[in-house]
Design an enzyme around this catalytic site. Sequence first.
Site, PDB file in Angstrom:
ATOM      1  N   SER A  33       0.800  -1.835  -0.093  1.00 43.64           N
ATOM      2  CA  SER A  33       0.337  -0.008  -0.263  1.00 43.64           C
ATOM      3  C   SER A  33       1.079   1.144  -0.529  1.00 43.64           C
ATOM      4  O   SER A  33       0.382   2.347  -0.418  1.00 43.64           O
ATOM      5  CB  SER A  33      -1.256  -0.122   1.362  1.00 43.64           C
ATOM      6  OG  SER A  33      -0.292   0.183   2.051  1.00 43.64           O
ATOM      7  N   LYS A 112      -7.876 -12.277  -7.586  1.00 46.45           N
ATOM      8  CA  LYS A 112      -6.891 -11.698  -8.085  1.00 46.45           C
ATOM      9  C   LYS A 112      -5.829 -12.704  -7.523  1.00 46.45           C
ATOM     10  O   LYS A 112      -5.361 -12.310  -6.292  1.00 46.45           O
ATOM     11  CB  LYS A 112      -6.950 -10.268  -8.332  1.00 46.45           C
ATOM     12  CG  LYS A 112      -5.065  -9.937  -8.302  1.00 46.45           C
ATOM     13  CD  LYS A 112      -4.847  -8.730  -9.326  1.00 46.45           C
ATOM     14  CE  LYS A 112      -3.548  -7.985  -9.957  1.00 46.45           C
ATOM     15  NZ  LYS A 112      -2.497  -8.202  -8.581  1.00 46.45           N
ATOM     16  N   GLU A 167      -1.274 -17.746 -12.092  1.00 49.41           N
ATOM     17  CA  GLU A 167      -0.535 -17.626 -11.239  1.00 49.41           C
ATOM     18  C   GLU A 167       0.436 -18.731  -9.923  1.00 49.41           C
ATOM     19  O   GLU A 167      -0.255 -19.419 -10.412  1.00 49.41           O
ATOM     20  CB  GLU A 167      -1.091 -17.283 -10.262  1.00 49.41           C
ATOM     21  CG  GLU A 167      -0.511 -15.659  -9.661  1.00 49.41           C
ATOM     22  CD  GLU A 167      -0.567 -14.956 -10.281  1.00 49.41           C
ATOM     23  OE1 GLU A 167      -0.665 -14.336 -11.317  1.00 49.41           O
ATOM     24  OE2 GLU A 167       0.473 -13.572  -9.628  1.00 49.41           O
ATOM     25  N   CYS A 465      13.377 -31.350  14.231  1.00 51.48           N
ATOM     26  CA  CYS A 465      14.680 -30.439  13.752  1.00 51.48           C
ATOM     27  C   CYS A 465      15.973 -30.355  13.989  1.00 51.48           C
ATOM     28  O   CYS A 465      16.808 -29.711  14.013  1.00 51.48           O
ATOM     29  CB  CYS A 465      14.342 -28.755  14.503  1.00 51.48           C
ATOM     30  SG  CYS A 465      12.735 -28.887  14.465  1.00 51.48           S
ATOM     31  N   CYS A 478       2.316 -17.117  35.876  1.00 48.32           N
ATOM     32  CA  CYS A 478       2.393 -17.116  37.166  1.00 48.32           C
ATOM     33  C   CYS A 478       2.313 -17.754  37.883  1.00 48.32           C
ATOM     34  O   CYS A 478       1.305 -19.102  37.910  1.00 48.32           O
ATOM     35  CB  CYS A 478       1.998 -16.180  37.358  1.00 48.32           C
ATOM     36  SG  CYS A 478       1.587 -15.454  39.014  1.00 48.32           S
TER      37      CYS A 478
HETATM   38  N1  LIG Z   1       6.319  -4.045  -1.789  1.00 47.81           N
HETATM   39  C1  LIG Z   1       7.267  -2.707  -2.804  1.00 47.81           C
HETATM   40  O1  LIG Z   1       8.088  -2.672  -2.633  1.00 47.81           O
HETATM   41  C2  LIG Z   1       6.425  -3.048  -4.049  1.00 47.81           C
HETATM   42  C3  LIG Z   1       7.340  -2.964  -5.373  1.00 47.81           C
HETATM   43  C4  LIG Z   1       6.406  -2.438  -6.710  1.00 47.81           C
HETATM   44  C5  LIG Z   1       5.277  -3.320  -7.091  1.00 47.81           C
HETATM   45  N2  LIG Z   1       4.646  -3.501  -5.622  1.00 47.81           N
HETATM   46  C6  LIG Z   1       3.179  -4.108  -5.626  1.00 47.81           C
HETATM   47  O2  LIG Z   1       2.864  -4.717  -7.066  1.00 47.81           O
HETATM   48  C7  LIG Z   1       2.065  -4.903  -7.843  1.00 47.81           C
HETATM   49  C8  LIG Z   1       2.578  -4.246  -8.584  1.00 47.81           C
HETATM   50  O3  LIG Z   1       2.634  -5.501  -9.974  1.00 47.81           O
HETATM   51  P1  LIG Z   1       2.216  -5.401 -11.526  1.00 47.81           P
HETATM   52  O4  LIG Z   1       2.951  -4.405 -11.889  1.00 47.81           O
HETATM   53  O5  LIG Z   1       3.121  -6.695 -11.539  1.00 47.81           O
HETATM   54  O6  LIG Z   1       0.705  -5.862 -11.020  1.00 47.81           O
HETATM   55  P2  LIG Z   1      -0.272  -6.746 -10.127  1.00 47.81           P
HETATM   56  O7  LIG Z   1       0.784  -8.098 -10.218  1.00 47.81           O
HETATM   57  O8  LIG Z   1      -0.924  -5.709  -9.570  1.00 47.81           O
HETATM   58  O9  LIG Z   1      -0.794  -7.432 -11.437  1.00 47.81           O
HETATM   59  C9  LIG Z   1      -0.933  -7.932 -12.476  1.00 47.81           C
HETATM   60  C10 LIG Z   1      -0.811  -9.451 -12.292  1.00 47.81           C
HETATM   61  O10 LIG Z   1      -1.452  -9.621 -11.771  1.00 47.81           O
HETATM   62  C11 LIG Z   1      -1.333 -11.150 -11.766  1.00 47.81           C
HETATM   63  N3  LIG Z   1      -3.024 -11.782 -11.058  1.00 47.81           N
HETATM   64  C12 LIG Z   1      -3.244 -12.752  -9.910  1.00 47.81           C
HETATM   65  N4  LIG Z   1      -4.585 -13.080 -10.877  1.00 47.81           N
HETATM   66  C13 LIG Z   1      -5.061 -13.115 -11.929  1.00 47.81           C
HETATM   67  C14 LIG Z   1      -5.979 -12.728 -12.655  1.00 47.81           C
HETATM   68  N5  LIG Z   1      -7.082 -13.808 -12.472  1.00 47.81           N
HETATM   69  N6  LIG Z   1      -6.030 -11.935 -13.958  1.00 47.81           N
HETATM   70  C15 LIG Z   1      -4.833 -11.057 -14.446  1.00 47.81           C
HETATM   71  N7  LIG Z   1      -4.071 -11.273 -13.832  1.00 47.81           N
HETATM   72  C16 LIG Z   1      -4.202 -11.783 -12.661  1.00 47.81           C
HETATM   73  C17 LIG Z   1      -0.780 -11.907 -12.725  1.00 47.81           C
HETATM   74  O11 LIG Z   1       0.665 -12.298 -12.730  1.00 47.81           O
HETATM   75  C18 LIG Z   1      -0.592 -10.475 -12.989  1.00 47.81           C
HETATM   76  O12 LIG Z   1       0.795 -10.170 -14.157  1.00 47.81           O
HETATM   77  C19 LIG Z   1       1.067  -3.609  -7.136  1.00 47.81           C
HETATM   78  O13 LIG Z   1      -0.149  -4.348  -6.165  1.00 47.81           O
HETATM   79  C20 LIG Z   1       2.180  -3.139  -5.803  1.00 47.81           C
HETATM   80  O14 LIG Z   1       1.639  -2.842  -5.098  1.00 47.81           O
HETATM   81  C21 LIG Z   1       4.918  -4.083  -4.440  1.00 47.81           C
HETATM   82 ZN   LIG Z   2       0.536 -13.708  39.016  1.00 49.85          ZN
END
Ligand SMILES: NC(=O)c1ccc[n+]([C@@H]2O[C@H](COP(=O)([O-])OP(=O)(O)OC[C@H]3O[C@@H](n4cnc5c(N)ncnc54)[C@H](O)[C@@H]3O)[C@@H](O)[C@H]2O)c1
Ligand SMILES: [Zn+2]
Length: 714
Positions: A33, A112, A167, A465, A478
């Site tokens: 976010s 997604k 995915e 482990c 306690c």
């Molecule tokens: N935390 C960080 O530092 C950081 C850095 C870069 C990006 N991000 C995160 O990554 C995301 C952006 O990444 P993005 O541009 O790769 O896009 P994304 O991952 O948000 O969306 C595209 C991807 O969604 C996936 N997907 C999953 N279910 C799907 C479905 N049903 N249909 C189609 N696609 C589906 C696919 O792999 C597709 O490539 C954002 O949420 C961002 O917050 C985070």
């Molecule tokens: Zn106590």
Amino acid sequence: MIQTFQDYQKCVEQACVYAHHYYVLDDPLISDSEYDTLYQQIKDYEHSHPEHLLEHSPTQRVGGALLAYLPKHTHLERMWSLDNVFDTQGLQTWLARIFKVYPHASFTCSPKLDGVSLNLFYHQGKLVSAATRGNGIEGELVTHNAKTIPSIPLRIAYTGPLEIRGEVVIESADFERLNQERLHQGQPLFANPRNAAAGSLRQLDPKICAARKLTFMPWGLGRCQPTSPSFKTMMEEIMGDGFLPTRFLTCTNLAEIERAYTELHAQRAHAQVGMDGMVILVDAFALQVKLGFTLKAPRFAIAYKFPATEKHTKLLGVSPQIGRTGAITPVAILEPIVLDGARVSKATLNNYTEIQQRGFMLHDMVVVVRSGDVIPKLIKPLIHLRDGTQTPIIPPTHCPACDTPLAQQELNHCPACKMSLLLKNKPNFCPTCHAFMRKYGRNTLSTHCLVCEGVLEYKPYCHRCACDLSCRDRALFCPNPHCPPKLKEKIVHFASKHGLDIAGLGDRVVAQLLESKCIGGITDLYTLDLETLLTLEGWKRKRAQNLLDAIANTKHAPLWRLINALGIEYIGKGASKALAQAFGLEVFTKRAQDFKALPGFEHKMANALEQFMHENRDLIAQLLHLLEPTPPSTLVQESSFFNQKNIVLTGTFSVSREALSARLESLGACVKSSMSAATHLLIYGDNPGSKLERAQERGIPVMDQTQLWQMLKD
Ligand SMILES: NC(=O)c1ccc[n+]([C@@H]2O[C@H](COP(=O)([O-])OP(=O)(O)OC[C@H]3O[C@@H](n4cnc5c(N)ncnc54)[C@H](O)[C@@H]3O)[C@@H](O)[C@H]2O)c1
Ligand SMILES: [Zn+2]
């Protein structure tokens, strides 16, 4: 908001660093976010100052750089990112744009999934290659790893050239297990299942990937020769070729899409696989082609994101909390954040050992996760953000409530892998050779060292482990039986829904009654009177009378409720019912060996019962006198088929689960919620889930609904 070009430049550089850690190293520096906020600011600036646009801005490309140690693969058709919307308004704007040109467009919605993209290429029915998305044009070739994923078929019936995209995900239980293992091996933890899946898929050694239990869920197509004008129809046809089925839902308007989104969101908390939103896509291939793509995403699809479940915040403090048994649980006090729509300011940490293992310090920035009604959890500290103000978290030595010196709980489980220490108290360590003897066969150990033949002694040791646990920190408790919070928790449990179900006697009321000295223990509830209650702040006649009535109503309560209300260690609702059924009021005079004779009553349960009955003789006698609980009316017919059987139910029955359980319990069965080695029988109704298959695999006898009713009639 970004004001100047300098600021814009700085933000782009920052975002590039974040993207590199996220896409390439699978170890994000900030939460999604936070990244999304930064990304949006960059996008807004670029929109109003197109002349300043930097070519390497993350808005201008898909994903990140490719890992050098993996071979590269050029996708036949480009892979894309997705644009996001976060609310109805955003969705409405997107839909309006589509409907303006194609008023009759219809949409396909799918979850997604929160994992990593994989592009599978099949030709002449054979899996030829598997590649990550990479920068959208080129990805990393990971065919060697893809072949270890059972849900990726190596052969399919479709013979044309076909790119199927999906995915790769890891189930939440497997993710937790993986992190536990890494914790134990001193390896860095994965922040979330997505990073774990990505990190696993991009291994050089396919054995590592194979051990990680990954799953492939298809969601789309690249190069293919459509045999239908509809994306959904085509996907369903191809998925029938041996892929796991992803749910595609047809929607034609805003209301339908919103409904699908709400339903999917409600399922998220219980889903095995993480989802971060719903993807909405124009269904007709012809319209997809006409709508085309922006620089990095299709115009015919959008991701409707769910509220975040993972964020980063500051650990402000750790406060020890005392439970009913006296166990001390550290509770993390956090700088408040909103997670999945709820305000979060506290999270549990299982125990002080775990704090140490995960390496948390006070004032650390930490990764917090919460979804649905699940209690928020701390995953790991963000060590790169330490600024010198961090201090160690020191476990308390004295009870925070009564100042009694704390004791260490006996070690029954390995703190790392949770396996119970099976060979407890059996000699296993050779002091001369400084070596642990491994068990061989089933729980057997030699009594003498296999090397020097010297006498062995006992030390807590985890066989899974392979580690010495004798100097591990253990859970604290306690030992003072009169410790006030312990007493409070006991009374709250006594009055709770699974205990005697006394309405109006919750946490706050019990605390008030104890503080004002109106009661000093459980039995005092039964001598409370109206005048006393009316002297308390906030109590009027009606409320006081209701509470007294609720307490009086517990007279003649079913015996199992009283047993469960006592809060005996390891004894829950099911065991309480079985005890009441088997022994009636005599239950309080029984010994460990009697309890052990009941099905499903392990050693530790039987011992805990005997010890409790012994230590609380007076309390039990008083309660029996005050309550006169009602033992079950039907005596168990010893000859019943169900008597003394551990039974698990699955599927839908023509009567409610509760009624059916009660019926079976009255015949002496013990109805359990999950299967184990001790399960005698699985009874299934309509639409049984995976339990039925698992029972059959394990050779556990099963019975269907028709047989069940027949048996019950007989
Ligand atoms: N935390 C960080 O530092 C950081 C850095 C870069 C990006 N991000 C995160 O990554 C995301 C952006 O990444 P993005 O541009 O790769 O896009 P994304 O991952 O948000 O969306 C595209 C991807 O969604 C996936 N997907 C999953 N279910 C799907 C479905 N049903 N249909 C189609 N696609 C589906 C696919 O792999 C597709 O490539 C954002 O949420 C961002 O917050 C985070
Ligand atoms: Zn106590």
